[in-house]
Design a protein around this motif. Sequence first.
Motif, PDB file in Angstrom:
ATOM      1  N   PRO A  11       4.518   4.126   0.792  1.00  0.00           N
ATOM      2  CA  PRO A  11       4.993   4.876   1.959  1.00  0.00           C
ATOM      3  C   PRO A  11       6.264   4.233   2.511  1.00  0.00           C
ATOM      4  O   PRO A  11       6.416   3.009   2.455  1.00  0.00           O
ATOM      5  CB  PRO A  11       3.842   4.727   2.965  1.00  0.00           C
TER       6      PRO A  11
ATOM      7  N   ARG B  24       0.894   6.944   9.823  1.00  0.00           N
ATOM      8  CA  ARG B  24      -0.200   7.737   9.266  1.00  0.00           C
ATOM      9  C   ARG B  24      -0.705   8.700  10.320  1.00  0.00           C
ATOM     10  O   ARG B  24      -0.652   8.422  11.521  1.00  0.00           O
ATOM     11  CB  ARG B  24      -1.317   6.842   8.768  1.00  0.00           C
TER      12      ARG B  24
ATOM     13  N   HIS C 187      -9.316   1.990   5.270  1.00  0.00           N
ATOM     14  CA  HIS C 187      -8.814   2.779   4.138  1.00  0.00           C
ATOM     15  C   HIS C 187      -8.909   1.946   2.868  1.00  0.00           C
ATOM     16  O   HIS C 187      -8.441   0.829   2.816  1.00  0.00           O
ATOM     17  CB  HIS C 187      -7.355   3.171   4.372  1.00  0.00           C
TER      18      HIS C 187
ATOM     19  N   LEU D  60      -3.484   1.759   2.670  1.00  0.00           N
ATOM     20  CA  LEU D  60      -2.422   2.773   2.648  1.00  0.00           C
ATOM     21  C   LEU D  60      -1.137   2.254   2.020  1.00  0.00           C
ATOM     22  O   LEU D  60      -0.426   3.002   1.350  1.00  0.00           O
ATOM     23  CB  LEU D  60      -2.149   3.274   4.073  1.00  0.00           C
ATOM     24  N   TRP D  61      -0.812   0.984   2.217  1.00  0.00           N
ATOM     25  CA  TRP D  61       0.433   0.456   1.658  1.00  0.00           C
ATOM     26  C   TRP D  61       0.385   0.354   0.138  1.00  0.00           C
ATOM     27  O   TRP D  61       1.414   0.237  -0.503  1.00  0.00           O
ATOM     28  CB  TRP D  61       0.793  -0.883   2.285  1.00  0.00           C
TER      29      TRP D  61
ATOM     30  N   ARG E 235      -0.927   2.734  -1.818  1.00  0.00           N
ATOM     31  CA  ARG E 235      -0.970   4.092  -2.379  1.00  0.00           C
ATOM     32  C   ARG E 235       0.429   4.646  -2.628  1.00  0.00           C
ATOM     33  O   ARG E 235       1.392   4.253  -1.978  1.00  0.00           O
ATOM     34  CB  ARG E 235      -1.696   5.033  -1.423  1.00  0.00           C
TER      35      ARG E 235
ATOM     36  N   PHE F 245       3.202   7.716  -2.416  1.00  0.00           N
ATOM     37  CA  PHE F 245       3.554   8.543  -1.270  1.00  0.00           C
ATOM     38  C   PHE F 245       4.217   9.819  -1.732  1.00  0.00           C
ATOM     39  O   PHE F 245       5.118   9.801  -2.561  1.00  0.00           O
ATOM     40  CB  PHE F 245       4.505   7.765  -0.343  1.00  0.00           C
TER      41      PHE F 245
ATOM     42  N   ASP G  20       2.610  12.273   3.042  1.00  0.00           N
ATOM     43  CA  ASP G  20       1.274  11.694   3.076  1.00  0.00           C
ATOM     44  C   ASP G  20       1.065  10.894   1.801  1.00  0.00           C
ATOM     45  O   ASP G  20       1.784  11.053   0.823  1.00  0.00           O
ATOM     46  CB  ASP G  20       0.203  12.771   3.202  1.00  0.00           C
ATOM     47  N   THR G  21       0.074  10.028   1.836  1.00  0.00           N
ATOM     48  CA  THR G  21      -0.220   9.200   0.680  1.00  0.00           C
ATOM     49  C   THR G  21      -1.013   9.987  -0.348  1.00  0.00           C
ATOM     50  O   THR G  21      -1.542  11.051  -0.066  1.00  0.00           O
ATOM     51  CB  THR G  21      -1.031   7.962   1.108  1.00  0.00           C
TER      52      THR G  21
ATOM     53  N   ALA H 210      -4.263  10.182   3.422  1.00  0.00           N
ATOM     54  CA  ALA H 210      -4.681   9.079   4.291  1.00  0.00           C
ATOM     55  C   ALA H 210      -6.036   9.349   4.936  1.00  0.00           C
ATOM     56  O   ALA H 210      -6.825   8.436   5.132  1.00  0.00           O
ATOM     57  CB  ALA H 210      -3.628   8.833   5.362  1.00  0.00           C
ATOM     58  N   ASN H 211      -6.340  10.585   5.261  1.00  0.00           N
ATOM     59  CA  ASN H 211      -7.587  10.906   5.945  1.00  0.00           C
ATOM     60  C   ASN H 211      -8.612  11.559   5.023  1.00  0.00           C
ATOM     61  O   ASN H 211      -9.435  12.349   5.454  1.00  0.00           O
ATOM     62  CB  ASN H 211      -7.315  11.792   7.158  1.00  0.00           C
TER      63      ASN H 211
END
Length: 165
Positions: free
Chosen positions: A6, A12, A49, A53-54, A56, A58, A68-69, A73-74
């Motif tokens: 990302p 996020r 997560h 997240l970092w 994943r 993007f 979004d990842t 993300a969700n």
Amino acid sequence: MTLPRPPAGWKRPAMPKRVKAAVFVRQGGLCADTGVKLGVGDDKFEYDHRPALWEREFDPDARRGLGDTIPPANDPDHIQAVVCRSHKARSAKDTARRSKENRITGATRGRDKSDRFAPPARGVDVLRPEKPKEKTGRRYDWPKRALQSRNNLARRTRPEPTKEI
């Protein structure tokens, strides 16, 4: 087109309550790490997560151009509910791994560790370092200005001394 990580300024999206509820129900109200019942006593819990997240990829075109990842993300399948102390330990390991990756790939800002111990450049006086610049601005000089205005106010309101005859 996807990016490997990302971008730096990306925030996020907030985690909706339905995602939190789905994660909680999927885990049966137990911590994913320790198996402790969540929300009992002083043990608060957080949502974590996995993968972080970092780590994943993007997709900048997802979510109507907001990005979004991959996976999102969700996505409840990639989120776990864990007690705070467990989440803190996980995050510390993630941070250490991320820092090491940044050092190895050269993604750190500023100088490398080896540069800190390098001999000084020519023309740099080690014995007389440069004087730091005086900080100016509202944040640093407010006490001085406050005192000046207080002194000025005191001078204006101070009664004139009277001479007795």
